[in-house]
Design a protein around this motif. Structure first.
Motif, short mmCIF file in Angstrom:
data_model
loop_
_atom_site.label_atom_id
_atom_site.label_comp_id
_atom_site.label_asym_id
_atom_site.label_seq_id
_atom_site.Cartn_x
_atom_site.Cartn_y
_atom_site.Cartn_z
N VAL A 37 62.91 -23.17 52.72
CA VAL A 37 64.04 -24.04 53.00
C VAL A 37 64.45 -24.84 51.78
CG1 VAL A 37 63.44 -24.27 55.44
CG2 VAL A 37 62.49 -25.87 53.78
N LYS A 40 65.46 -21.49 48.87
CA LYS A 40 66.33 -20.51 49.55
C LYS A 40 66.19 -19.11 48.95
CE LYS A 40 68.52 -24.02 51.61
NZ LYS A 40 68.22 -24.37 53.01
N ARG A 53 57.64 -24.12 56.26
CA ARG A 53 58.75 -23.29 55.76
C ARG A 53 58.98 -23.47 54.27
NH1 ARG A 53 63.94 -24.14 59.25
NH2 ARG A 53 63.30 -26.32 59.26
#
Length: 460
Positions: A37, A40, A53
């Motif tokens: 996150v 990316k 994440r």
């Protein structure tokens, strides 16, 4: 199976398209969630970060960022400091040692690259408190653990770090090691409460780290005694002016609840801040904003070796609260942060900050940052009376209750102690008080006399 015919009237082909669409949608969402996150770009690692994440690099950068923000915002470490890292071998102390090492490496590179070399590089030492004298751990296991600790410290890249291996029983400073171990066992066995025994061992551990030469020992002339005493001057006598502990959010959350249960709500703010300067060598907590799960994951991803000791289950309040908080964290991953954040709203004490720096070697930006983030004395509670055992600040009600102990023969230690220590650590039978008083470490008795004198002055 669909017939794949345009003349088919059963609509089986359309039903297959409808069934395949959610599957494709779910797989797309799964691929989207597997991406970091932050950057990316790279694949996220399961368990990395609070939401799991982050990729490996972003997770490492995020965790180090928490550490660095805590250090810089609270002026924990300056170029002229000499830092002592308390190392137990667990994930928390292993991570804080790694981060302190990386911070020192960067300071060394900046020092080598600068032309004037005006800013020195802070020193780093490592200490391990050996508690095998009380815990039933085989000697071969302890010897192996100590060798692993030596290997971990020696394998760190330069600058070199001095390692101090200190037995906890050495706090008694007796003539022989066997006498010290026997005294330690006698002291801990005299405490009937399981929680009190764990807390007393914790206080002895901190006393070992902070132990310093007292004015009462300046005239000691026995060579054996003097050698025994001097080799235990871990922080103060070795020139360290900061003691770094690896306490993380998870450990602090447990302490918040245990302190509340034990009736230590008044002194609780003193233990959960980034800085605790009530000690001669100030204690700093740079991992205060990091979860235990994050530190475990970091050790796994970076391949950092950790040590585990089987000290047996904790049967007291501390063990029960630890299990309780662990269950809360499994239900809601933000519970530990919520507990610490709520307790952080309590008003800190005047000693929960590093004294203002006037050293010319300290950058101006660091001094300005310290003035911005640190508390002002007028904004905090001022307390000069401490419990001689746990060294927690005493409330006004506890100071008033001390007047009832002035007639007691052992007022110096019993009367100066907080209500929690009197209830959990001191013997319930008054006839056992003299024996308990006789097996306490001498540095602790000296501190008790100082505390009792301060308490009497406040009562007047």
């Amino acid at each position: 199976m669909a017939c794949d015919s345009s003349t088919c009237q059963s609509n089986c082909y359309k039903r297959q398209l409808v069934e395949e669409e959610p599957i494709a949608s779910k797989s797309g969402d799964s691929n989207k969630q597997s991406v970091c996150v932050k950057c990316k770009a790279k694949e996220a690692v399961s368990g990395a970060g609070e939401d799991g994440r982050f990729c490996r690099e972003c997770f490492r950068s995020n965790l180090y960022g928490k550490f660095k923000l805590a250090v810089t915002s609270n002026a924990m470490i300056t170029p002229s400091d000499n830092v002592l890292v308390a190392f137990s071998g667990g994930p928390s102390s292993r991570v804080v040692l790694q981060f302190i090492h990386e911070m020192q490496q960067r300071a060394q590179k900046n020092f080598d690259a600068s032309k004037d070399r005006s800013l020195p590089v802070f020193g780093v030492g490592v200490t391990y408190v050996d508690e095998s004298a009380y815990h039933s751990v085989p000697s071969c296991e302890i010897d192996e653990a100590i060798e692993d600790i030596r290997s971990i410290v020696s394998n760190l890249a330069p600058p070199a770090k001095e390692l101090h291996i200190v037995p906890i029983e050495g706090v008694f400073a007796l003539d022989s090691l066997d006498c010290e171990r026997e005294r330690l066992k006698t002291l801990l066995d005299s405490v009937s409460d399981a929680t009190g025994k764990e807390d007393l061992l914790l206080h002895l551990r901190m006393l070992t780290l902070q132990k310093r030469r007292s004015a009462a020992f300046d005239g000691v002339v026995q060579d054996v005694f003097t050698h025994k005493y001097l080799r235990l001057q871990v922080a103060s006598e070795n020139g360290y002016n900061r003691l770094v502990l690896g306490l993380c959010t998870s450990r602090i959350a447990c302490h918040v609840i245990t302190a509340t249960v034990k009736g230590q709500g008044y002194s609780l703010p003193a233990d959960i801040q980034y800085v605790d300067a009530r000690w001669e060598v100030p204690v700093v907590l740079p991992l205060r904003d990091c979860l235990a799960s994050e530190l475990n994951m970091f050790c796994h991803l970076d391949g950092l070796k950790t040590l585990e000791f089987s000290n047996g289950p904790c049967s007291g309040i501390n063990g029960l609260v630890s299990s309780f908080v662990k269950l809360l964290q499994e239900e809601n991953p933000s519970r530990e942060c919520t507990i610490v954040r709520t307790a952080g709203k309590l008003t800190p004490f005047h000693f929960n900050r590093i004294p203002e720096l006037n050293d010319s070697n300290v950058p101006l930006a660091t001094r300005r940052r310290q003035k911005r983030f640190n508390l002002k004395p007028s904004e905090s509670i001022c307390s000069e009376s401490f419990c001689p055992l746990c060294f927690s600040p005493l409330s006004k009600s506890e100071l008033l209750s001390l007047s009832s102990f002035e007639s007691c023969q052992d007022y110096d230690i019993l009367g100066a102690a907080c209500s929690s220590c009197r209830f959990q650590i001191f013997p319930k039978d008054p006839s056992s008080m003299e024996h308990f008083y006789s097996v306490l470490p001498q540095p602790l008795l000296i501190r008790a006399k100082k505390c009792s004198n301060g308490n009497r002055s406040l009562l007047r």
